[in-house]
Design a protein around this motif. Structure first.
Motif, mmCIF file in Angstrom:
data_model
loop_
_atom_site.group_PDB
_atom_site.id
_atom_site.type_symbol
_atom_site.label_atom_id
_atom_site.label_comp_id
_atom_site.label_asym_id
_atom_site.label_seq_id
_atom_site.Cartn_x
_atom_site.Cartn_y
_atom_site.Cartn_z
ATOM 1 N N PHE A 32 0.834 -1.203 0.000
ATOM 2 C CA PHE A 32 0.000 0.000 0.000
ATOM 3 C C PHE A 32 0.862 1.243 0.000
ATOM 4 O O PHE A 32 0.613 2.185 -0.730
ATOM 5 C CB PHE A 32 -0.918 0.014 1.231
ATOM 6 N N GLN A 33 1.892 1.190 0.834
ATOM 7 C CA GLN A 33 2.759 2.358 0.950
ATOM 8 C C GLN A 33 3.387 2.689 -0.400
ATOM 9 O O GLN A 33 3.460 3.840 -0.806
ATOM 10 C CB GLN A 33 3.830 2.059 1.989
ATOM 11 N N VAL A 34 3.788 1.626 -1.101
ATOM 12 C CA VAL A 34 4.462 1.818 -2.378
ATOM 13 C C VAL A 34 3.506 2.349 -3.440
ATOM 14 O O VAL A 34 3.838 3.241 -4.197
ATOM 15 C CB VAL A 34 5.103 0.490 -2.833
ATOM 16 N N THR A 35 2.295 1.794 -3.480
ATOM 17 C CA THR A 35 1.394 2.242 -4.547
ATOM 18 C C THR A 35 0.777 3.594 -4.251
ATOM 19 O O THR A 35 0.506 4.366 -5.156
ATOM 20 C CB THR A 35 0.258 1.231 -4.800
ATOM 21 N N GLN A 36 0.534 3.849 -2.969
ATOM 22 C CA GLN A 36 -0.047 5.140 -2.658
ATOM 23 C C GLN A 36 0.991 6.250 -2.750
ATOM 24 O O GLN A 36 0.688 7.366 -3.084
ATOM 25 C CB GLN A 36 -0.630 5.130 -1.236
ATOM 26 N N GLY A 37 2.215 5.907 -2.439
ATOM 27 C CA GLY A 37 3.271 6.900 -2.499
ATOM 28 C C GLY A 37 3.392 7.654 -1.205
ATOM 29 O O GLY A 37 2.404 7.997 -0.576
ATOM 30 N N ALA A 38 4.630 7.891 -0.811
ATOM 31 C CA ALA A 38 4.875 8.658 0.397
ATOM 32 C C ALA A 38 4.735 10.137 0.052
ATOM 33 O O ALA A 38 3.792 10.523 -0.592
ATOM 34 C CB ALA A 38 6.247 8.345 0.940
ATOM 35 N N GLU A 40 4.748 13.507 -1.721
ATOM 36 C CA GLU A 40 4.647 13.811 -3.141
ATOM 37 C C GLU A 40 6.000 14.240 -3.690
ATOM 38 O O GLU A 40 6.692 15.062 -3.100
ATOM 39 C CB GLU A 40 3.650 14.947 -3.359
ATOM 40 N N LEU A 43 11.863 11.291 -3.695
ATOM 41 C CA LEU A 43 12.244 9.940 -4.022
ATOM 42 C C LEU A 43 12.536 9.180 -2.740
ATOM 43 O O LEU A 43 13.450 9.498 -2.007
ATOM 44 C CB LEU A 43 13.488 9.992 -4.899
ATOM 45 N N VAL A 44 11.725 8.179 -2.472
ATOM 46 C CA VAL A 44 11.968 7.367 -1.292
ATOM 47 C C VAL A 44 12.788 6.166 -1.723
ATOM 48 O O VAL A 44 12.399 5.431 -2.615
ATOM 49 C CB VAL A 44 10.648 6.882 -0.680
ATOM 50 N N THR A 45 13.903 5.994 -1.109
ATOM 51 C CA THR A 45 14.738 4.878 -1.500
ATOM 52 C C THR A 45 15.117 4.093 -0.263
ATOM 53 O O THR A 45 15.655 4.636 0.683
ATOM 54 C CB THR A 45 16.000 5.385 -2.206
ATOM 55 N N GLY B 202 6.560 1.303 -7.334
ATOM 56 C CA GLY B 202 5.963 2.599 -7.053
ATOM 57 C C GLY B 202 5.341 3.251 -8.266
ATOM 58 O O GLY B 202 5.254 4.461 -8.361
ATOM 59 N N PHE B 203 4.906 2.429 -9.210
ATOM 60 C CA PHE B 203 4.222 2.985 -10.370
ATOM 61 C C PHE B 203 2.771 3.214 -10.018
ATOM 62 O O PHE B 203 2.211 2.557 -9.174
ATOM 63 C CB PHE B 203 4.273 2.011 -11.544
ATOM 64 N N ARG B 204 2.172 4.181 -10.684
ATOM 65 C CA ARG B 204 0.747 4.385 -10.512
ATOM 66 C C ARG B 204 0.123 4.587 -11.877
ATOM 67 O O ARG B 204 0.780 5.054 -12.804
ATOM 68 C CB ARG B 204 0.495 5.632 -9.674
ATOM 69 N N ASN B 214 6.315 8.732 -8.580
ATOM 70 C CA ASN B 214 6.492 8.162 -7.244
ATOM 71 C C ASN B 214 7.420 6.957 -7.249
ATOM 72 O O ASN B 214 7.475 6.176 -6.318
ATOM 73 C CB ASN B 214 5.121 7.759 -6.692
ATOM 74 N N ILE B 215 8.128 6.803 -8.336
ATOM 75 C CA ILE B 215 8.940 5.612 -8.527
ATOM 76 C C ILE B 215 10.012 5.514 -7.433
ATOM 77 O O ILE B 215 10.535 6.508 -6.966
ATOM 78 C CB ILE B 215 9.557 5.649 -9.924
ATOM 79 N N GLN B 216 10.273 4.325 -6.960
ATOM 80 C CA GLN B 216 11.241 4.118 -5.887
ATOM 81 C C GLN B 216 11.759 2.691 -5.949
ATOM 82 O O GLN B 216 11.288 1.889 -6.745
ATOM 83 C CB GLN B 216 10.571 4.362 -4.549
ATOM 84 N N THR B 217 12.720 2.398 -5.102
ATOM 85 C CA THR B 217 13.210 1.024 -5.099
ATOM 86 C C THR B 217 13.027 0.399 -3.715
ATOM 87 O O THR B 217 13.083 1.076 -2.705
ATOM 88 C CB THR B 217 14.706 0.945 -5.448
ATOM 89 N N PHE B 292 0.128 -4.063 -9.611
ATOM 90 C CA PHE B 292 0.171 -2.705 -9.072
ATOM 91 C C PHE B 292 1.557 -2.341 -8.573
ATOM 92 O O PHE B 292 1.946 -1.182 -8.622
ATOM 93 C CB PHE B 292 -0.831 -2.542 -7.922
ATOM 94 N N LEU B 305 -4.768 -0.598 -5.992
ATOM 95 C CA LEU B 305 -4.550 -1.721 -5.081
ATOM 96 C C LEU B 305 -5.649 -1.783 -4.029
ATOM 97 O O LEU B 305 -6.224 -2.845 -3.773
ATOM 98 C CB LEU B 305 -3.173 -1.586 -4.419
#
Lengths: 270, 334
Positions: A32-38, A40, A43-45, B202-204, B214-217, B292, B305
């Motif tokens: 959820f965290q990944v799809t919703q996004g932290a 705006e 870049l969260v890495t 982190g794709f939407r 929002n892409i991330q690793t 997702f 999701l």
């Protein structure tokens, strides 16, 4: 014996499920965290143990000659084994010629079209860069013409005419835009040499030459603008000068282009 | 209740259904692993042939060049901020490969494990769960043991509840089995672990387009946890639906048939009428939860999701209510 094993089935099952439960909950929450996004936009890495190397930006030197390159993949150097492109190779030669350090910034983008380049040139952030430049190298237009390739033969002529119309206008604006910010810089504009991945039809060659003629006319009207023909360089040795993708030049191709650019601009410095 | 559930778990394990599932998993994962291994090797040879590199060690050079290329692009002020995020994570991935001395064209065990779940979440996993759950009540009806159950001084809802809990537990066991078997076989086949490798996620999907801002690793290990957890959500809801069908239908074969045909039929349906709004409320459309996080575009727009999981849980809830309703009042004849 068998009975005790059988009796153990249930506790073992239950225990493994209880142990696994937190992992599953974590997994779902993480999804959820990944799809919703932290936050705006930033870049969260997750820390994967690899420290990002500090960006090695060349220090902007005040002394030295300042060169920028604009345009498409050709300007970027796609296909060059040494990754220099004609721009990088020209800069090396220029350093020898001028006996000065050269600051080179390459702003080319793969697949760029003329209208897109115009948009980028009009960007406010770019004005400063443009103003400083003493030599500007441009390669653009190839992607514009290539867009007609997917069309049926009958519609090409018409489509080409439309694209050429737009190109003329964009080119005028590009020239104007550069001169507004920088009235003095030497501008080198590359001609086209090849349209097709798989050999050219006579019809395509004709269009290519027409395109080059348009560019030539526009460019040569301006002072300190120079159009560099490269079509002839490739004429008899296209095979040896193209990279694996059969569209972009290889190292040798770029070297030849760079040599010609230097040849043409050398008198300018004397 | 504890003993009742334990009894049901024991029955399922002893029924050998679970062992059939283990067998299927072993054979299929073995085949998949071999297939992946084979295709990887072939593409690697093709690439080597095309760029004329014989020495596999040259991957460092190629990767280095790609990295340089990406870094140069980052310096380019013309690239919009959304594009930069994508380039940065790509560069981070390449840096990892170089630092850890991993050839990015080879395949790691961890990669196989997460790929396996991504590929099986919408069809193979539901089939396994159907296999597990479809006879949970109907078998008692077929063999007549249901009458024995009913004569015990236990209320009917408790019987079904214990079956439901046992099923919920065993669904998780199936997921754990999948992970363990995949881990074991892929470790033998591919050798390399690769659990710390950064995975891009982190794709939407925003207005029908892939939004990469929002892409991330995350590390491959976390990614595996995520995919298998999502797999459990699917297993959970499919299991409840299968339980309901198993209550409604007396024959196990019919029960499996009904579940399978609605699973496969529904998937077909979404291909044909994907633009019809109502299809997004079908459970079939919402099974591909891992898409997702992996960034594959959905066949139906407007899904997220949260939406998909909600729909799946609603199906599970409705199935459970129906199952209890029918089971508590139905006549047990013959």
């Amino acid at each position: 014996m068998l009975k005790t094993i059988k009796k153990l089935f249930w506790p073992i099952t239950l225990a493994s499920v209880i142990i696994a439960m937190p992992f599953f909950i974590f997994g779902i929450l993480q999804s959820f965290q990944v799809t919703q996004g932290a936050a705006e936009g930033d870049l969260v890495t997750e820390d994967t143990g690899i420290v990002e190397e500090p960006e090695e930006r060349e220090e902007e030197k005040d002394e030295g000659y300042s060169v920028i390159t604009l345009g498409d993949s050709l300007a970027r150097g796609t296909g060059d084994e040494e990754n220099l492109g004609f721009a990088g190779r020209t800069v090396t030669k220029l350093e020898d010629l001028l006996d000065l350090p050269v600051n080179h910034n390459n702003y080319a983008v793969d697949g760029l079209r003329t209208s897109e380049m115009l948009e980028l040139l009009n960007d406010q952030d770019f004005a400063e860069e443009l103003e400083k430049a003493q030599l500007i190298m441009i390669s653009i237009g190839g992607n514009d013409v290539r867009s007609i390739q997917g069309l049926p033969a009958g519609e090409r002529e018409e489509a080409y005419r439309e694209i050429e119309e737009g190109y003329r206008e964009d080119l005028d604006e590009i020239i104007l835009g550069i001169r507004e910010e920088n009235p003095r810089a030497l501008v080198v504009f590359l001609g086209l040499y090849n349209l097709d991945y798989t050999g050219q039809t006579p019809e395509e060659t004709e269009l290519l030459l027409r395109w080059n003629a348009v560019t030539y006319q526009k460019i040569e009207g301006e002072s300190n603008f120079v159009w560099i023909p490269v079509y002839d360089l490739f004429q008899f040795q296209l095979g040896e000068m193209l990279s694996q993708d059969q569209l972009h030049p290889n190292g040798l191709g770029y070297e030849k282009i760079a040599e010609r650019i230097i040849e043409v601009i050398t008198p300018y410095f004397q | 209740m504890y003993n009742l559930v334990g009894n049901e778990v024991y029955k399922i394990i002893m029924k050998k259904r679970l062992w059939v599932i283990v067998g299927i998993l072993l054979i299929l994962i073995g085949l998949f692993a071999y297939g992946e291994h084979y295709t990887r090797e072939r593409t690697q040879n093709q690439i080597a042939e095309r760029i004329g590199i014989d020495d596999v060690e040259d991957w460092r050079e190629i990767t280095n060049q790609q990295l340089m290329d990406l870094e140069r692009r980052l310096d380019n002020p013309f690239i919009p901020e959304e594009g930069r995020a994508g380039i940065r994570v790509r560069a981070e991935q390449l840096r990892y490969y170089l630092a850890e001395d991993i050839n990015p064209t080879t395949f790691s065990a961890a990669q196989f494990i997460s790929n396996f779940m991504e590929q099986s979440i919408f069809l193979f996993l539901p089939l396994l769960i159907i296999l597990l759950a479809s006879d949970i009540v109907s078998k008692e009806a077929t063999t007549g043991t249901i009458k024995l159950l009913m004569t015990r001084p236990v209320p009917r809802w408790k019987i079904l509840m214990s079956k439901l809990l046992a099923l919920t537990i065993l669904e998780m066991i199936v997921i754990l089995l999948m992970a363990t078997i995949a881990l074991g076989i892929s470790y033998i086949t591919f050798g390399i672990g690769g659990f710390r490798e950064p995975v891009i996620t982190g794709f939407r999907v925003v207005e029908g387009e892939l939004d990469v801002s929002n892409i991330q690793t995350v590390s491959r290990g976390t990614y595996i946890l995520m995919t298998y957890s999502l797999g459990y959500v699917v297993a959970f809801s499919i299991g409840k639906m299968a339980l309901m069908v198993s209550v409604l239908v007396k024959s196990t074969a019919a029960s499996i048939g009904i579940m399978m045909s609605s699973l496969i039929g529904g998937t077909f349906l979404t291909f044909f009428i994907s633009d019809w709004e109502i299809t997004r409320y079908l459970f079939n459309v919402n099974l591909r939860l891992t898409d997702f996080i992996s960034g594959d575009l959905q066949p139906v727009e407007g899904l997220s999701l949260g939406f998909s999981i909600t729909i799946l849980l609603l199906w599970a809830l409705a199935s459970t209510v129906a199952a209890f309703g029918v089971f508590s009042y139905k006549d047990i004849l013959d």
